[in-house]
Design a protein around this motif. Structure first.
Motif, PDB file in Angstrom:
ATOM      1  N   THR A 145       0.816  -1.206   0.000  1.00 47.60           N
ATOM      2  CA  THR A 145       0.000   0.000   0.000  1.00 47.60           C
ATOM      3  C   THR A 145       0.854   1.262   0.000  1.00 47.60           C
ATOM      4  O   THR A 145       0.484   2.262  -0.596  1.00 47.60           O
ATOM      5  CB  THR A 145      -0.943  -0.004   1.224  1.00 47.60           C
ATOM      6  OG1 THR A 145      -1.788  -1.149   1.120  1.00 47.60           O
ATOM      7  CG2 THR A 145      -1.798   1.234   1.287  1.00 47.60           C
ATOM      8  N   TYR A 146       1.990   1.220   0.658  1.00 52.22           N
ATOM      9  CA  TYR A 146       2.840   2.409   0.764  1.00 52.22           C
ATOM     10  C   TYR A 146       4.232   2.132   0.232  1.00 52.22           C
ATOM     11  O   TYR A 146       4.725   1.006   0.289  1.00 52.22           O
ATOM     12  CB  TYR A 146       2.915   2.886   2.226  1.00 52.22           C
ATOM     13  CG  TYR A 146       1.567   3.291   2.748  1.00 52.22           C
ATOM     14  CD1 TYR A 146       1.013   4.516   2.416  1.00 52.22           C
ATOM     15  CD2 TYR A 146       0.828   2.438   3.567  1.00 52.22           C
ATOM     16  CE1 TYR A 146      -0.240   4.882   2.870  1.00 52.22           C
ATOM     17  CE2 TYR A 146      -0.420   2.803   4.034  1.00 52.22           C
ATOM     18  CZ  TYR A 146      -0.943   4.026   3.683  1.00 52.22           C
ATOM     19  OH  TYR A 146      -2.188   4.379   4.134  1.00 52.22           O
ATOM     20  N   GLY A 164       0.422  -3.346   4.862  1.00 55.04           N
ATOM     21  CA  GLY A 164      -0.799  -3.185   4.066  1.00 55.04           C
ATOM     22  C   GLY A 164      -0.594  -3.567   2.604  1.00 55.04           C
ATOM     23  O   GLY A 164       0.479  -3.378   2.033  1.00 55.04           O
ATOM     24  N   ARG A 165      -1.630  -4.120   1.982  1.00 61.54           N
ATOM     25  CA  ARG A 165      -1.590  -4.554   0.574  1.00 61.54           C
ATOM     26  C   ARG A 165      -2.764  -3.927  -0.172  1.00 61.54           C
ATOM     27  O   ARG A 165      -3.843  -3.769   0.376  1.00 61.54           O
ATOM     28  CB  ARG A 165      -1.703  -6.074   0.476  1.00 61.54           C
ATOM     29  CG  ARG A 165      -0.695  -6.877   1.233  1.00 61.54           C
ATOM     30  CD  ARG A 165       0.632  -7.030   0.582  1.00 61.54           C
ATOM     31  NE  ARG A 165       0.525  -7.711  -0.693  1.00 61.54           N
ATOM     32  CZ  ARG A 165       1.449  -7.627  -1.636  1.00 61.54           C
ATOM     33  NH1 ARG A 165       2.516  -6.914  -1.454  1.00 61.54           N
ATOM     34  NH2 ARG A 165       1.303  -8.257  -2.776  1.00 61.54           N
ATOM     35  N   THR A 166      -2.518  -3.618  -1.434  1.00 61.13           N
ATOM     36  CA  THR A 166      -3.560  -3.109  -2.318  1.00 61.13           C
ATOM     37  C   THR A 166      -3.653  -4.044  -3.509  1.00 61.13           C
ATOM     38  O   THR A 166      -2.627  -4.500  -4.016  1.00 61.13           O
ATOM     39  CB  THR A 166      -3.229  -1.674  -2.785  1.00 61.13           C
ATOM     40  OG1 THR A 166      -3.107  -0.845  -1.630  1.00 61.13           O
ATOM     41  CG2 THR A 166      -4.323  -1.129  -3.680  1.00 61.13           C
ATOM     42  N   GLN A 211      -8.081  -2.447  -0.545  1.00 64.39           N
ATOM     43  CA  GLN A 211      -6.896  -2.162   0.243  1.00 64.39           C
ATOM     44  C   GLN A 211      -7.071  -2.854   1.589  1.00 64.39           C
ATOM     45  O   GLN A 211      -8.050  -2.617   2.285  1.00 64.39           O
ATOM     46  CB  GLN A 211      -6.775  -0.645   0.423  1.00 64.39           C
ATOM     47  CG  GLN A 211      -5.448  -0.183   0.899  1.00 64.39           C
ATOM     48  CD  GLN A 211      -5.319   1.315   0.681  1.00 64.39           C
ATOM     49  OE1 GLN A 211      -5.340   1.780  -0.439  1.00 64.39           O
ATOM     50  NE2 GLN A 211      -5.197   2.044   1.754  1.00 64.39           N
ATOM     51  N   GLY A 263      -5.928  -3.777   5.409  1.00 60.23           N
ATOM     52  CA  GLY A 263      -5.279  -3.164   6.566  1.00 60.23           C
ATOM     53  C   GLY A 263      -6.277  -3.177   7.708  1.00 60.23           C
ATOM     54  O   GLY A 263      -7.275  -3.893   7.668  1.00 60.23           O
ATOM     55  N   ARG A 318      -1.927   7.868  -5.704  1.00 60.15           N
ATOM     56  CA  ARG A 318      -3.179   7.282  -5.223  1.00 60.15           C
ATOM     57  C   ARG A 318      -4.268   7.367  -6.273  1.00 60.15           C
ATOM     58  O   ARG A 318      -4.237   8.233  -7.139  1.00 60.15           O
ATOM     59  CB  ARG A 318      -3.627   7.925  -3.927  1.00 60.15           C
ATOM     60  CG  ARG A 318      -3.896   9.395  -4.044  1.00 60.15           C
ATOM     61  CD  ARG A 318      -3.969  10.053  -2.720  1.00 60.15           C
ATOM     62  NE  ARG A 318      -2.646  10.081  -2.169  1.00 60.15           N
ATOM     63  CZ  ARG A 318      -2.326  10.537  -0.979  1.00 60.15           C
ATOM     64  NH1 ARG A 318      -3.240  11.019  -0.207  1.00 60.15           N
ATOM     65  NH2 ARG A 318      -1.100  10.525  -0.545  1.00 60.15           N
ATOM     66  N   PHE A 348      -7.130   5.125  -2.600  1.00 58.14           N
ATOM     67  CA  PHE A 348      -6.363   3.893  -2.540  1.00 58.14           C
ATOM     68  C   PHE A 348      -4.915   4.240  -2.859  1.00 58.14           C
ATOM     69  O   PHE A 348      -4.632   4.839  -3.888  1.00 58.14           O
ATOM     70  CB  PHE A 348      -6.913   2.866  -3.538  1.00 58.14           C
ATOM     71  CG  PHE A 348      -8.286   2.380  -3.181  1.00 58.14           C
ATOM     72  CD1 PHE A 348      -8.454   1.270  -2.378  1.00 58.14           C
ATOM     73  CD2 PHE A 348      -9.402   3.045  -3.627  1.00 58.14           C
ATOM     74  CE1 PHE A 348      -9.724   0.829  -2.029  1.00 58.14           C
ATOM     75  CE2 PHE A 348     -10.675   2.616  -3.296  1.00 58.14           C
ATOM     76  CZ  PHE A 348     -10.836   1.504  -2.487  1.00 58.14           C
ATOM     77  N   HIS A 349      -4.015   3.875  -1.973  1.00 56.53           N
ATOM     78  CA  HIS A 349      -2.607   4.224  -2.109  1.00 56.53           C
ATOM     79  C   HIS A 349      -1.850   3.156  -2.888  1.00 56.53           C
ATOM     80  O   HIS A 349      -2.158   1.969  -2.792  1.00 56.53           O
ATOM     81  CB  HIS A 349      -1.974   4.403  -0.726  1.00 56.53           C
ATOM     82  CG  HIS A 349      -2.673   5.447   0.081  1.00 56.53           C
ATOM     83  ND1 HIS A 349      -2.347   6.773   0.013  1.00 56.53           N
ATOM     84  CD2 HIS A 349      -3.702   5.358   0.945  1.00 56.53           C
ATOM     85  CE1 HIS A 349      -3.143   7.455   0.813  1.00 56.53           C
ATOM     86  NE2 HIS A 349      -3.975   6.619   1.385  1.00 56.53           N
ATOM     87  N   SER A 350      -0.835   3.605  -3.602  1.00 52.46           N
ATOM     88  CA  SER A 350      -0.009   2.696  -4.392  1.00 52.46           C
ATOM     89  C   SER A 350       1.415   2.702  -3.863  1.00 52.46           C
ATOM     90  O   SER A 350       2.029   3.752  -3.716  1.00 52.46           O
ATOM     91  CB  SER A 350       0.000   3.130  -5.855  1.00 52.46           C
ATOM     92  OG  SER A 350       0.994   2.424  -6.559  1.00 52.46           O
TER      93      SER A 350
END
Length: 143
Positions: A13-14, A69-71, A80, A82, A106, A119-121
């Motif tokens: 995620t980050y 965290g995973r997306t 996403q 978390g 995002r 949603f973060h990448s």
């Protein structure tokens, strides 16, 4: 939309730098808080220990989601994972926009009624998937 993501794209995620900075910040705050609790223990007693424990919990609570965290983007939508996982199905999206911010790209998805979910990448593969999704959804126009 589903054909564009027959093979799921997943990643953190980050970004690594974001995760490292978050970890450094939390560890620094934990050290500072711990030192202040130990210094003031004699003067304030058990109430200070309880406050220190509450601060410890507040600092540690989001850390696993930040670090692990995973997306995932697939044919159904984007999710996403978390502590506060979120999911949006492609069929629910009214508008989409990809923001390529330095260190924090995002995908912003509006599901209507002013509700926007970000949603973060954390990887180039997710950046590409987010960009493709935003392009396809904006080409499709409002539903």
């Amino acid at each position: 939309m589903g054909r564009a993501f027959e093979a799921p794209v997943a990643g953190p995620t980050y970004r690594p730098l974001t995760r490292a900075l978050a970890l450094a910040l939390v560890l620094g705050l934990l050290g500072w808080t711990g030192a202040s609790v130990l210094r003031a223990h004699d003067a304030l007693g058990p109430a200070h220990w309880a406050a220190g424990a509450a601060i410890l919990g507040a600092l540690l609570w989001p850390l696993p989601a930040l670090l692990l965290g995973r997306t995932e983007v697939d044919a159904r939508g984007v999710r996403q994972l978390g502590w506060q996982g979120r999911e949006v199905l492609w069929s629910e999206v009214a508008r989409a926009r990809f923001l390529r911010l330095p260190g924090a790209p995002r995908l912003l998805l509006s599901t209507g009624f002013g509700r926007v979910k970000a949603f973060h990448s954390g990887s180039p593969a997710l950046d590409e998937a987010f960009e493709r999704a935003a392009r396809i959804l904006s080409d499709a126009g409002p539903r």
